[in-house]
Enzyme design. Sequence first.
Site, PDB file in Angstrom:
ATOM      1  CG  HIS A 136      48.665  40.502  42.503  1.00  0.00           C
ATOM      2  ND1 HIS A 136      48.841  39.476  43.410  1.00  0.00           N
ATOM      3  CD2 HIS A 136      49.291  40.100  41.369  1.00  0.00           C
ATOM      4  CE1 HIS A 136      49.548  38.507  42.847  1.00  0.00           C
ATOM      5  NE2 HIS A 136      49.825  38.850  41.602  1.00  0.00           N
ATOM      6  CB  ALA A 137      46.335  44.269  47.573  1.00  0.00           C
TER       7      ALA A 137
END
Length: 452
Positions: A136-137
């Site tokens: 998700h980063a």
Amino acid sequence: MPVTDSMFLLVETREHPMHVGGLQLFEKPEGAGPEYLGELRRDLLANTEVRGLFRRRPARPVSTLGYLGWTEDTELDLDYHFRHSALPQPGRVRELLELTSRWHGTLLDRHRPLWEIHLVEGLRDGRFAMYNKVHHALLDGVAALRHLQSILSDDPAVRDCPPPWGSRQPEPARPAHRPRSLLAGARGTLGQFTGLAPAAMKVAGEAFREHRLTLPMQAPRTMFNVPIGGARRFAAQSWPLARVRTVAAAAGVSRNDVVLAMCAGALRDYLIEQRALPDAPLVAMVPVSLRPRREDGAASGNAIGALLCNLATHKPDPAARLATISESMRDGKRLFSELTPLQTLLLSGLNVAALGASPLPGVVTNTRPPFNLVISNVPGPRRQLYWNGARLDGIYPASVLLDGQAVNITLTSNADNLDFGITGCRRSVPHLQRILTHLDTALAELEAATAA
């Protein structure tokens, strides 16, 4: 690395993998032989043009501040990231979902770029699958789906589609450092922050004086709002978009309202089945993309707002539930439309802030949840797409779970279908696939309730 992205690395633990994923189903092109997938993988691995995003890995963390930057992997091992697997017999979708569940519960290696792709053969109906996950980063769900669409084609004859780590367009050049424009940007950001006070007053007025907003910490405790383990279950199914569109038109609401009502009806029936339905209505956090509509597949990072929606699960009448859901979403969207993007992002942060304390011992078990679950509707392709001649049959999103949030429902449009992916904690949510049955029942009930 922006703070919004580094937070996903900071909060990740073995019990809380912070990657988004997706399972795609494809029909092989006509004339594909028994070695089709092996040959496809070899051809794709020969394409070493890699989008810069897929070369990023976290730089060494800075003490307790966490990860502040990315570094580029100059010796990317594509053979590690792109894997070829086969299903055990009898090769049903059940076996595919079980395998996907296991992959989705394992952490990505932070010493390498944070993504994996699994090419899967062995489905007895002749199709093949691809499961991909990315931290998700690096990408939020909207950006990940836009990237997927950018490598596909609407022409079944095209055979030069890029690999999943590639791109149809060359990498854009990085802009030169311009102090004046940075100073102007800083002034603009400061101006946004100074506008937070009146924005907060607006939210307070809506919530407390007019009682029109759903606020965090109003949700009841449910069996979903418990500490979770690291293992996952994943369930997936498609429904015709035309059925949802018909209900929306008959009721005078949005398609997303109908989808939320489907989920509300399914959750109500599932919790009744488990003898665990609370008297108060469930509250869903509904992510809202803050990305420009015309942004292409080169997007990265995270740009998400968060609305809270009253799911009206205490109401047995499906039409009444739909009306309450529509009103709740309408009020939230109207407020967001009156705020700047940064104000929206920061006030969204207030809606989810309580999740930051969830890893602390005793917090989840002794406090009310900020909301009961996340329900996300990600825009997908509007027309039939192909990957090197293979017809895209389904796109099933797999998402993130956190302590106190043991189930997630994410769906996407795919040509004439809506494709649902449900992610659950293996330990806390028994018989997850039953929610699919209840979704089907809920849609049928909405059709009956809105029929002329």
